[in-house]
Design an enzyme around this catalytic site. Structure first.
Site, PDB file in Angstrom:
ATOM      1  CD  GLU A 149      -9.840   8.355  -0.945  1.00  0.00           C
ATOM      2  OE1 GLU A 149      -9.182   8.359   0.114  1.00  0.00           O
ATOM      3  OE2 GLU A 149     -10.017   7.327  -1.624  1.00  0.00           O
ATOM      4  CD  GLU A 190      -5.852   8.499  10.783  1.00  0.00           C
ATOM      5  OE1 GLU A 190      -5.285   7.404  10.857  1.00  0.00           O
ATOM      6  OE2 GLU A 190      -5.973   9.137   9.718  1.00  0.00           O
ATOM      7  CE  LYS A 243      -3.084   2.764   2.938  1.00  0.00           C
ATOM      8  NZ  LYS A 243      -3.831   2.861   4.207  1.00  0.00           N
ATOM      9  CD  GLU A 296      -7.028   2.920   1.932  1.00  0.00           C
ATOM     10  OE1 GLU A 296      -6.770   4.069   2.352  1.00  0.00           O
ATOM     11  OE2 GLU A 296      -7.822   2.691   1.003  1.00  0.00           O
TER      12      GLU A 296
END
Length: 372
Positions: free
Chosen positions: A352, A171, A117, A215
């Site tokens: 996105e 986050e 990733k 992910e």
């Protein structure tokens, strides 16, 4: 918040607003551009608090401050709509076709087994009129999400030059209270819609998405692996939950642990964990090298922003949904990224990043809406 009070008190140099309350730092006793040196000074008692921002690459310059005072409040920042701004100029780094090409290159390296990733970001440079009021922008960012998330760091106070880093990260990288450590990673996302049925469908599709769950799992596994040697126990739910900001649905997983060594500070933990695969990738060293090759130096974007007191307690957020203002408050750079895995679709990844940029554009009340 960003200017001295009329009575001549020290100006605010840092604020972090969270649903559980807010922390404000005033004045500057010492600045650090070396994050490891700041952590060492805190750990040895040479300073009694550190606030500010850690860069994506810890070897790059930080913006960390030992403030004069650190004040806690039980309330988040009161949000208010952003003042309107006109775009005088805008430049994209890169444009949409080039970002798509970068995503395709990343997918090929993943298919070849070189990466699992990697998170690729775009930046946008904007010049605005009138100048941005930092206080108003922080309140507008807090207004834009249900949790009142917002932050501001006086980068100039740490580095001896002007500029602010301002944002609304949802986050949580890490929170430490005594021996209790908490992480709440976000990875896997989908744009929200003003139509309730469409919005619900987007959330349901995200929850069922094999690509996004893969992910997300990379991030959870990374945090568990990094924390395990330092904890006597760790609790990780078996599947992620859905969380939302004003513009984006996310997959998120709350992680809780109990530290072996209470003397490990929140800043130590932030340096241990940052950058996570949510903003970098996996394997971490290879993903970071790929990012530097295609993007260049990220600076403070993708690092961590937060605070740590003399007891070692504190809270650090992942530095996303943010912008960096120049000293004249008229020019800024903002960023948005997305995690690339084997199942990624290049067109969807471009979309996105565009959706994530709305957090900053909405807060700035930009009258002529760009389409970066």
């Amino acid at each position: 918040m960003a200017n001295p009070d009329a009575d001549g008190a020290d100006p605010d140099v840092f604020i972090l607003s969270r649903p559980t309350g807010s922390v404000v730092a005033n004045g500057v006793r010492r600045g650090f551009v070396d994050a490891r040196a700041a952590a060492e000074a805190l750990r040895t008692g040479a300073v009694d608090a550190v606030v500010g921002a850690i860069p994506f690459d810890v070897d790059d310059p930080a913006a960390l401050i030992t403030p004069g005072t650190l004040v806690h409040s039980a309330r988040p920042v009161a949000g208010s709509p952003g003042a309107p701004h006109q775009v005088l100029s805008m430049s994209l780094h890169p444009d949409q076709p080039t970002h798509r090409d970068r995503v395709e290159r990343a997918i090929k390296q993943i298919a070849d087994g070189e990466l699992d990733k990697v998170v690729l970001a775009r930046s946008v440079d904007v010049t605005l009129d009138p100048a941005v009021d930092v206080d108003d922008l922080i309140r507008a960012l807090a207004q834009g999400n249900s949790e009142g998330n917002a932050f501001g760091v006086d980068v100039g106070a740490a580095r001896g030059s002007g500029g602010w880093l301002v944002g609304a990260s949802p986050e949580l990288l890490v929170r430490k209270q005594g021996r209790t450590v908490t992480c709440h990673p976000y990875a896997g996302s989908a744009p929200r819609s003003a139509d309730p049925a469409t919005d619900r469908a987007a959330a349901d599709a995200l929850a069922a998405s094999a690509k996004d769950r893969t992910e997300h799992a990379f991030v959870v596994d990374y945090l568990r692996d990094r924390l395990t040697p330092h904890c006597v126990e760790i609790t990780v739910p078996p599947s992620p939950e859905l969380r939302s900001t004003g513009e984006i649905w996310h997959l998120a997983t709350p992680i809780h642990g109990t530290l072996r060594d209470e003397d490990m500070t929140a800043l130590d933990l932030a340096l241990l964990l940052s950058p996570t695969p949510a903003v970098c990738g996996t394997p971490s060293d290879l993903a970071a090298r790929f990012i530097r090759d295609v993007e260049g130096e990220r600076g403070l974007y993708g690092g961590a922003i937060g605070w740590c007191d003399g007891a070692g307690d504190g809270e650090w957020m992942v530095t996303i949904r943010c912008l960096e203002l120049t000293a004249d408050r008229r020019s800024l750079r903002t960023w948005a990224g997305g995690g690339i895995v084997a199942q990624s679709d290049p067109g969807a990844e471009v979309d996105e990043t565009t959706a994530k940029l709305r957090t900053v554009f909405n807060a700035l009340g930009i009258e002529t809406r760009p389409n970066p």
